[in-house]
Design a protein around this motif. Structure first.
Motif, mmCIF file in Angstrom:
data_model
loop_
_atom_site.group_PDB
_atom_site.id
_atom_site.type_symbol
_atom_site.label_atom_id
_atom_site.label_comp_id
_atom_site.label_asym_id
_atom_site.label_seq_id
_atom_site.Cartn_x
_atom_site.Cartn_y
_atom_site.Cartn_z
ATOM 1 N N GLY A 58 0.800 -1.214 0.000
ATOM 2 C CA GLY A 58 0.000 0.000 0.000
ATOM 3 C C GLY A 58 0.833 1.264 0.000
ATOM 4 O O GLY A 58 2.060 1.233 0.123
ATOM 5 N N CYS A 59 0.130 2.375 -0.124
ATOM 6 C CA CYS A 59 0.764 3.686 -0.021
ATOM 7 C C CYS A 59 1.232 3.897 1.424
ATOM 8 O O CYS A 59 0.653 3.370 2.374
ATOM 9 N N SER A 60 2.284 4.695 1.578
ATOM 10 C CA SER A 60 2.836 4.979 2.908
ATOM 11 C C SER A 60 1.977 5.927 3.740
ATOM 12 O O SER A 60 2.255 6.132 4.929
ATOM 13 N N ASP A 61 0.958 6.493 3.141
ATOM 14 C CA ASP A 61 0.132 7.513 3.797
ATOM 15 C C ASP A 61 -0.261 7.094 5.227
ATOM 16 O O ASP A 61 -0.705 5.970 5.459
ATOM 17 N N SER A 62 -0.115 8.028 6.165
ATOM 18 C CA SER A 62 -0.331 7.728 7.588
ATOM 19 C C SER A 62 -1.779 7.360 7.911
ATOM 20 O O SER A 62 -2.058 6.766 8.949
ATOM 21 N N ALA A 83 5.477 5.325 -1.001
ATOM 22 C CA ALA A 83 4.593 6.433 -1.358
ATOM 23 C C ALA A 83 4.005 6.164 -2.744
ATOM 24 O O ALA A 83 4.738 5.865 -3.690
ATOM 25 N N GLY A 84 2.684 6.199 -2.836
ATOM 26 C CA GLY A 84 2.018 5.926 -4.112
ATOM 27 C C GLY A 84 2.111 4.464 -4.532
ATOM 28 O O GLY A 84 1.925 4.142 -5.704
ATOM 29 N N HIS A 85 2.403 3.569 -3.589
ATOM 30 C CA HIS A 85 2.613 2.133 -3.868
ATOM 31 C C HIS A 85 3.313 1.918 -5.201
ATOM 32 O O HIS A 85 2.853 1.161 -6.060
ATOM 33 N N GLY A 111 -4.542 1.544 -2.570
ATOM 34 C CA GLY A 111 -4.442 2.990 -2.784
ATOM 35 C C GLY A 111 -5.504 3.702 -1.968
ATOM 36 O O GLY A 111 -6.261 3.070 -1.232
ATOM 37 N N HIS A 112 -5.565 4.997 -2.099
ATOM 38 C CA HIS A 112 -6.526 5.731 -1.254
ATOM 39 C C HIS A 112 -6.876 7.088 -1.856
ATOM 40 O O HIS A 112 -6.100 7.655 -2.643
ATOM 41 N N ASP A 113 -8.024 7.611 -1.443
ATOM 42 C CA ASP A 113 -8.483 8.940 -1.855
ATOM 43 C C ASP A 113 -7.404 9.989 -1.566
ATOM 44 O O ASP A 113 -6.684 9.890 -0.564
ATOM 45 N N SER A 114 -7.363 10.991 -2.416
ATOM 46 C CA SER A 114 -6.513 12.178 -2.185
ATOM 47 C C SER A 114 -5.046 11.825 -1.962
ATOM 48 O O SER A 114 -4.361 12.471 -1.157
ATOM 49 N N CYS A 115 -4.575 10.786 -2.657
ATOM 50 C CA CYS A 115 -3.177 10.364 -2.482
ATOM 51 C C CYS A 115 -2.221 11.503 -2.867
ATOM 52 O O CYS A 115 -2.304 12.060 -3.964
ATOM 53 N N GLY A 116 -1.309 11.837 -1.967
ATOM 54 C CA GLY A 116 -0.372 12.933 -2.213
ATOM 55 C C GLY A 116 0.576 12.644 -3.364
ATOM 56 O O GLY A 116 0.922 13.542 -4.149
ATOM 57 N N ALA A 117 0.999 11.391 -3.491
ATOM 58 C CA ALA A 117 1.937 11.032 -4.558
ATOM 59 C C ALA A 117 1.255 11.129 -5.923
ATOM 60 O O ALA A 117 1.852 11.589 -6.903
#
Ligand SMILES: [Zn+2]
Length: 214
Positions: A58-62, A83-85, A111-117
């Motif tokens: 997955g993405c690294s998002d906290s 980040a961004g898988h 993945g996830h909504d509003s991903c920064g990457a």
């Protein structure tokens, strides 16, 4: 209290693993998480080895903490995050480790909504400006997914780009790893792509390779 009222039996097939994930995410969404496998007894039972039932890439998002959003505990998930898988050799090696050494029956691309990457990549594609340092490498790896989403819909949102990037990551996982491809081909493992919604905590299925229904 023995401490293991909520201990789960390790799912052995892709369909069982998928059902366990779906149920865990449902509990998390409904705010009735049971926090299984998080006590001292579970901890002690794992000193000799691990036998996780899912690999989560997955993405690294906290906000995307794997064990929390799927209501799991110690020893349940083999977790690989960038980040961004984005896929690189060490991420692939980690996922292959899960297959070769741990016989994990399910691989999730998350993945996830509003991903920064993905947002940074969308901005980079729009402006032509690349981010500094090694973030550039991440944006370069996400760019094909963003371009694909824009080809489908020139007004694509970040969230639809995330869904496209999850699908492309899952497809690329099989294309790049003969070990993962063989595990899916034999039915030992399935690969699913999920997008996680920040507002309600729901993980939505957007891609699957291999059998996830019994
Ligand atoms: Zn992200």
């Amino acid at each position: 209290m023995t401490g293991n009222e909520h201990a789960t039996i390790r799912p052995g097939t892709p369909a069982e693993a998928w059902d366990t994930l779906v149920e865990g995410n449902k509990r998390f969404v409904e705010s009735i998480a049971s926090h299984p496998n998080q006590d001292a007894e579970r901890r002690a039972s794992l000193t000799g080895g691990q036998n996780p039932f899912v690999t989560i890439f997955g993405c690294s998002d906290s906000r995307l903490a794997a064990e929390i959003i799927f209501d799991m505990g110690l020893g349940d998930a083999f977790v690989v995050r960038t980040a961004g898988h984005v896929i690189d050799n060490t991420a692939l090696g980690s996922i292959e480790f899960g297959e070769e050494y741990l016989n994990v029956p399910l691989i999730v691309v998350l993945g996830h909504d509003s991903c920064g990457a993905v947002t940074a990549t969308k901005d980079s594609v729009a402006t032509g400006n690349m981010p500094a340092g090694h973030v550039r490498g991440i944006v370069e790896l996400i760019t094909p997914s963003v371009l694909a989403a824009l080809r489908t819909d020139s007004a694509s949102t970040v969230n639809s780009m995330v869904a496209e990037h999850v699908k492309q990551t899952a497809v690329r996982l099989l294309a790049e790893s003969p070990i993962v491809a063989a595990a899916v081909e034999s039915g030992k493992t399935a690969v699913v792509g999920l997008t996680y919604h920040l507002n309600d905590g729901r993980a939505e299925l957007v891609h699957s390779s291999g059998p996830i229904t019994a």
